[in-house]
Design an enzyme around this catalytic site. Structure first.
Site, PDB file in Angstrom:
ATOM      1  N   ASN A   1      -3.148  -1.355   0.554  1.00  0.00           N
ATOM      2  CA  ASN A   1      -4.024  -2.554   0.545  1.00  0.00           C
ATOM      3  C   ASN A   1      -5.492  -2.185   0.794  1.00  0.00           C
ATOM      4  O   ASN A   1      -6.233  -2.925   1.424  1.00  0.00           O
ATOM      5  CB  ASN A   1      -3.542  -3.609   1.552  1.00  0.00           C
TER       6      ASN A   1
ATOM      7  N   CYS B   1      -7.082   0.067  -1.992  1.00  0.00           N
ATOM      8  CA  CYS B   1      -7.628   0.457  -3.307  1.00  0.00           C
ATOM      9  C   CYS B   1      -7.306  -0.559  -4.398  1.00  0.00           C
ATOM     10  O   CYS B   1      -8.190  -1.274  -4.877  1.00  0.00           O
ATOM     11  CB  CYS B   1      -7.103   1.829  -3.730  1.00  0.00           C
ATOM     12  N   ARG B   2      -6.042  -0.625  -4.827  1.00  0.00           N
ATOM     13  CA  ARG B   2      -5.683  -1.420  -6.006  1.00  0.00           C
ATOM     14  C   ARG B   2      -5.591  -2.914  -5.721  1.00  0.00           C
ATOM     15  O   ARG B   2      -6.207  -3.723  -6.439  1.00  0.00           O
ATOM     16  CB  ARG B   2      -4.342  -0.930  -6.576  1.00  0.00           C
ATOM     17  N   SER B   3      -4.809  -3.309  -4.713  1.00  0.00           N
ATOM     18  CA  SER B   3      -4.608  -4.762  -4.532  1.00  0.00           C
ATOM     19  C   SER B   3      -5.868  -5.511  -4.077  1.00  0.00           C
ATOM     20  O   SER B   3      -6.040  -6.672  -4.477  1.00  0.00           O
ATOM     21  CB  SER B   3      -3.403  -5.059  -3.620  1.00  0.00           C
TER      22      SER B   3
ATOM     23  N   ASP C   1      -2.020   5.016  -8.728  1.00  0.00           N
ATOM     24  CA  ASP C   1      -2.693   5.063  -7.425  1.00  0.00           C
ATOM     25  C   ASP C   1      -3.931   5.955  -7.533  1.00  0.00           C
ATOM     26  O   ASP C   1      -3.811   7.150  -7.800  1.00  0.00           O
ATOM     27  CB  ASP C   1      -1.694   5.636  -6.412  1.00  0.00           C
TER      28      ASP C   1
ATOM     29  N   CYS D   1      -0.072  -3.598  -3.113  1.00  0.00           N
ATOM     30  CA  CYS D   1       0.004  -2.158  -3.410  1.00  0.00           C
ATOM     31  C   CYS D   1       0.539  -1.458  -2.162  1.00  0.00           C
ATOM     32  O   CYS D   1       1.179  -2.103  -1.321  1.00  0.00           O
ATOM     33  CB  CYS D   1      -1.342  -1.614  -3.868  1.00  0.00           C
TER      34      CYS D   1
END
Ligand code: 4NP
Length: 160
Positions: A10, A12-14, A123, A7
């Site tokens: 690195n 939140c999402r990934s 995001d 993301c």
């Protein structure tokens, strides 16, 4: 199968994608390596965002060992599949690709749940907790697709 989740930050999402897929690989006894990285270095060295850690914890997944790092060209050599959360991440990954073999490794993660849709994982950084639970559901579904592909020995990303 060696999988890298990517993301922007690195945090939140990934990291969530990494934790979910590692958990599923364990449940399905799939041998592999799962890691994550950000296209930007702003948060390098940081732990996952507490909101990602909390939604993961609610599902029995521990992100506490993770630290953010930036995506680098050598990641094309270390991983078989590189999953971007959104189009901007994918463009940044592809800008570092050296050849067609590198380019073929990268794709949008939600295409593993909805082939050819080119949908993005939004995001959640500036939003509230509900953004994180939406991201969790999207990633959980996509990781089921990755597990199915890994189990069936599928070699390619579903093409748009
Ligand atoms: P991520 O979320 O890419 O899912 O880790 C973000 C984290 C931090 C920022 C943007 C997105 N930021 O601008 O600092």
């Amino acid at each position: 199968m060696k999988v890298l989740m990517v993301c922007l930050g690195n945090i939140c999402r990934s990291p969530l994608a990494e934790g979910i897929l590692r958990h599923k690989f364990g449940l399905h006894q799939i041998r592999g390596l799962v890691d994550s990285a950000g296209t930007a270095a702003y948060h390098a060295g940081e732990r996952p965002d507490p909101r990602s850690a909390e939604i993961a914890r609610k599902h029995g997944i521990d992100l506490s060992g993770q630290r953010a790092r930036q995506f680098r060209t050598q990641d094309f050599d270390r991983f078989d599949r590189i999953y971007a959360m959104d189009q901007s991440n994918l463009r940044d990954i592809l800008s570092l690709a050296r050849n067609e073999a590198d380019r073929k490794k990268a794709g949008l993660i939600l295409n593993m749940a909805h082939p050819g849709s080119n949908l993005e994982v939004p995001d959640p950084y500036y939003g509230g907790d509900e953004g994180f639970s939406r991201v969790y559901k999207l990633l959980d579904h996509a990781c089921d697709g990755i597990v199915a592909a890994a189990s069936s020995g599928l070699k390619e990303h579903p093409k748009p």
